[in-house]
Design an enzyme around this catalytic site. Sequence first.
Site, PDB file in Angstrom:
ATOM      1  N   LYS A 189       0.854  -1.191   0.000  1.00 41.20           N
ATOM      2  CA  LYS A 189       0.000   0.000   0.000  1.00 41.20           C
ATOM      3  C   LYS A 189       0.889   1.240   0.000  1.00 41.20           C
ATOM      4  CE  LYS A 189      -1.868   2.775   3.009  1.00 41.20           C
ATOM      5  NZ  LYS A 189      -1.844   4.021   2.207  1.00 41.20           N
ATOM      6  N   GLU A 264      10.452   1.610  10.065  1.00 48.73           N
ATOM      7  CA  GLU A 264      11.424   2.671   9.741  1.00 48.73           C
ATOM      8  C   GLU A 264      10.701   3.987   9.973  1.00 48.73           C
ATOM      9  OE1 GLU A 264      14.511   2.122   8.909  1.00 48.73           O
ATOM     10  OE2 GLU A 264      14.318  -0.039   8.687  1.00 48.73           O
ATOM     11  N   CYS A 298      13.524  11.390   6.435  1.00 42.67           N
ATOM     12  CA  CYS A 298      13.763  10.814   7.763  1.00 42.67           C
ATOM     13  C   CYS A 298      15.180  11.086   8.218  1.00 42.67           C
ATOM     14  CB  CYS A 298      13.482   9.321   7.750  1.00 42.67           C
ATOM     15  SG  CYS A 298      14.455   8.432   6.534  1.00 42.67           S
ATOM     16  N   GLU A 398      10.367  16.236  15.010  1.00 37.93           N
ATOM     17  CA  GLU A 398      10.653  16.174  13.575  1.00 37.93           C
ATOM     18  C   GLU A 398       9.843  17.265  12.871  1.00 37.93           C
ATOM     19  OE1 GLU A 398       9.249  12.646  11.541  1.00 37.93           O
ATOM     20  OE2 GLU A 398      11.235  12.348  10.666  1.00 37.93           O
TER      21      GLU A 398
HETATM   22  P1  NAD Z   1       2.486   8.402   7.748  1.00 36.96           P
HETATM   23  O1  NAD Z   1       2.839   7.638   8.957  1.00 36.96           O
HETATM   24  O2  NAD Z   1       1.463   9.459   7.854  1.00 36.96           O
HETATM   25  O3  NAD Z   1       1.990   7.442   6.569  1.00 36.96           O
HETATM   26  C1  NAD Z   1       2.785   6.378   6.097  1.00 36.96           C
HETATM   27  C2  NAD Z   1       1.901   5.307   5.496  1.00 36.96           C
HETATM   28  O4  NAD Z   1       1.104   4.731   6.537  1.00 36.96           O
HETATM   29  C3  NAD Z   1       0.929   5.799   4.436  1.00 36.96           C
HETATM   30  O5  NAD Z   1       0.855   4.834   3.401  1.00 36.96           O
HETATM   31  C4  NAD Z   1      -0.387   5.887   5.202  1.00 36.96           C
HETATM   32  O6  NAD Z   1      -1.533   5.746   4.368  1.00 36.96           O
HETATM   33  C5  NAD Z   1      -0.260   4.687   6.118  1.00 36.96           C
HETATM   34  N1  NAD Z   1      -1.107   4.718   7.314  1.00 36.96           N
HETATM   35  C6  NAD Z   1      -1.651   5.796   7.926  1.00 36.96           C
HETATM   36  N2  NAD Z   1      -2.379   5.395   8.993  1.00 36.96           N
HETATM   37  C7  NAD Z   1      -2.285   4.044   9.058  1.00 36.96           C
HETATM   38  C8  NAD Z   1      -2.816   3.046   9.936  1.00 36.96           C
HETATM   39  N3  NAD Z   1      -3.580   3.373  10.982  1.00 36.96           N
HETATM   40  N4  NAD Z   1      -2.508   1.749   9.708  1.00 36.96           N
HETATM   41  C9  NAD Z   1      -1.709   1.401   8.670  1.00 36.96           C
HETATM   42  N5  NAD Z   1      -1.209   2.297   7.791  1.00 36.96           N
HETATM   43  C10 NAD Z   1      -1.481   3.607   7.987  1.00 36.96           C
HETATM   44  O7  NAD Z   1       3.885   8.984   7.210  1.00 36.96           O
HETATM   45  P2  NAD Z   1       4.132   9.959   6.008  1.00 36.96           P
HETATM   46  O8  NAD Z   1       3.634  11.307   6.424  1.00 36.96           O
HETATM   47  O9  NAD Z   1       3.648   9.359   4.744  1.00 36.96           O
HETATM   48  O10 NAD Z   1       5.743   9.977   5.940  1.00 36.96           O
HETATM   49  C11 NAD Z   1       6.509  10.813   6.720  1.00 36.96           C
HETATM   50  C12 NAD Z   1       7.100  10.071   7.903  1.00 36.96           C
HETATM   51  O11 NAD Z   1       7.837   8.928   7.430  1.00 36.96           O
HETATM   52  C13 NAD Z   1       8.114  10.887   8.668  1.00 36.96           C
HETATM   53  O12 NAD Z   1       7.909  10.736  10.058  1.00 36.96           O
HETATM   54  C14 NAD Z   1       9.459  10.292   8.264  1.00 36.96           C
HETATM   55  O13 NAD Z   1      10.494  10.460   9.181  1.00 36.96           O
HETATM   56  C15 NAD Z   1       9.104   8.859   8.066  1.00 36.96           C
HETATM   57  N6  NAD Z   1      10.087   8.201   7.197  1.00 36.96           N
HETATM   58  C16 NAD Z   1      10.985   7.328   7.758  1.00 36.96           C
HETATM   59  C17 NAD Z   1      11.954   6.721   6.970  1.00 36.96           C
HETATM   60  C18 NAD Z   1      12.949   5.754   7.557  1.00 36.96           C
HETATM   61  O14 NAD Z   1      13.520   4.981   6.797  1.00 36.96           O
HETATM   62  N7  NAD Z   1      13.173   5.737   8.851  1.00 36.96           N
HETATM   63  C19 NAD Z   1      12.007   6.998   5.616  1.00 36.96           C
HETATM   64  C20 NAD Z   1      11.070   7.888   5.072  1.00 36.96           C
HETATM   65  C21 NAD Z   1      10.096   8.470   5.879  1.00 36.96           C
END
Ligand code: NAD
Length: 506
Positions: A189, A264, A298, A398
């Site tokens: 997804k 992650e 991130c 962040e």
């Molecule tokens: P997010 O957590 O809002 O969403 C990530 C994914 O999770 C999306 O596909 C979203 O639809 C899904 N999601 C949302 N609610 C959910 C639920 N209840 N159950 C299952 N899936 C759900 O994150 P974002 O805003 O898309 O990305 C930004 C974040 O990602 C930042 O905090 C960043 O640091 C982190 N990030 C981490 C890494 C790493 O490798 N550590 C890399 C890139 C981004």
Amino acid sequence: MTDLTIKASINAELPAPFHGRHLIAGEWVGSAETFERQSPSHGTVVSVSAKGDKAVTEQAISAARKAFDAGNWSRASGKERATVLLKVADLIEANIDRIALQETLESGKPISQSRGEVGGAADLWRYAASLARTSHGDSHNTLGADMLGVVVKDPIGVVSIITPWNFPFWILSQKLPFALAAGCTVVVKPSEMTPSSTVMMGELLVEAGLPAGVCNIVLGHGDPVGSLMSSHRDVDMVTFTGSTAVGKIITQSASGTLKKVALELGGKNPQVICADADLESAADAVTFGVHFNVGQCCNSSSRIIVHEDIADQFVARVVALSRKVKFGDPMDPDTQVGAIVTAEHNAKIAGYVQAAIADGAKLELGGAALPVTGLSEQFYQPTVISNVSPDMAIAREEVFGPVLVVLTYQTLDEAIALVNDSDYGLSAGIWSENVHTCLEFARRAEVGTVWTNTWMDGFPELAFGGVKQSGQGREIGRFGYEEFLEVKSLVMRIGRSRTPWVQEVA
Ligand code: NAD
């Protein structure tokens, strides 16, 4: 304002919106409902996607389960799996322009960066193919004359892959080829904000000959699609990249069936600048580290910890370099930094900056929206903030924007204490010409990756991930691959030497 480097709109002609559907058991499937994505830079609709619900998610999980149990991928030879993965790598390279354009339109990142990420992803697929053929377990020939022990590795099963919007194609390629190399089947997804490059990946998988049902894609929102993918009894593992808040929800959803969870998550990644460092290189790396992907990364090095003796001159250098970074139209091949992902996120960044200034922090540069002629209002200025104390929200949370905070230190112990005084533990860096200082720092920093005299270099061979609330498990490299494997021990007796447990009564 005028002393920043701003790339005005080049008025590029945008393609018609991309139409995305789910991929289930090898078939492209629509939904009655759809959702749209607007380009953050242009404000126009750039994709229309089928909106997944519980029923379609069930179908995708069922298809992955059936494909895994059928065994034509999970029990295929490493050579067969590697052949498909290598074909995918070639197809990615043949489709860079098309995928990169859509990635830029949905995420707002510069087109040159998108091309680099899509092209670079092919190497992750090639490296994963090499692991598919070289994976092996362990053998024990020292258990006695009549015993042989073998430890084999099996694919863990059906894996849910949930990805964020900031590096959609790249992060998918940090997970998917490694899961497939291990023999797993998957349900993917993508973020609802950047779904299309994952659909394009699905097209390449079909073209490369991946058997139907091995990779299924569901488009839609966290609830209901992501939450069902995290809780369903037929899923054996969830690998998630995204925010720490959603990572915690996923851990709870997965606990009902005790499935494996790899996370992650976010970071508040510091770079320590020692007085003996190559300050020119360090200033350039700090400027890159905070503004790359508009700080929506991130690994953003959103805080620096600078030795007091050089702090003023170093900050002045970073401010001067930040003015030269080319912010603006992501469609211009010369642009280095594009738009913020949503208007809400732009407002969140502004809120952090305003709160810090109200608390006494000093604005060295930026701190406001960035008007770009001919484009949307979703751009934010490169921003540098000093006079920050470690307890301020801007120094701990962040921000996910082009916002650098400056802290200072006197001794290495103080610098390391500031590095480790964080809920996060993704990455950290140090700049010093003294190898002993670098090594001591590397050993004491509580993070998953340490960079010395560089920032954000990465390789498919090297594991990536975080400690504390930055995540659990590792991605890429041999250690990342192993996350998709279960270990099984075989204990074998040779000959008829076993002493009976039940003694015959004389
Ligand atoms: P997010 O957590 O809002 O969403 C990530 C994914 O999770 C999306 O596909 C979203 O639809 C899904 N999601 C949302 N609610 C959910 C639920 N209840 N159950 C299952 N899936 C759900 O994150 P974002 O805003 O898309 O990305 C930004 C974040 O990602 C930042 O905090 C960043 O640091 C982190 N990030 C981490 C890494 C790493 O490798 N550590 C890399 C890139 C981004």
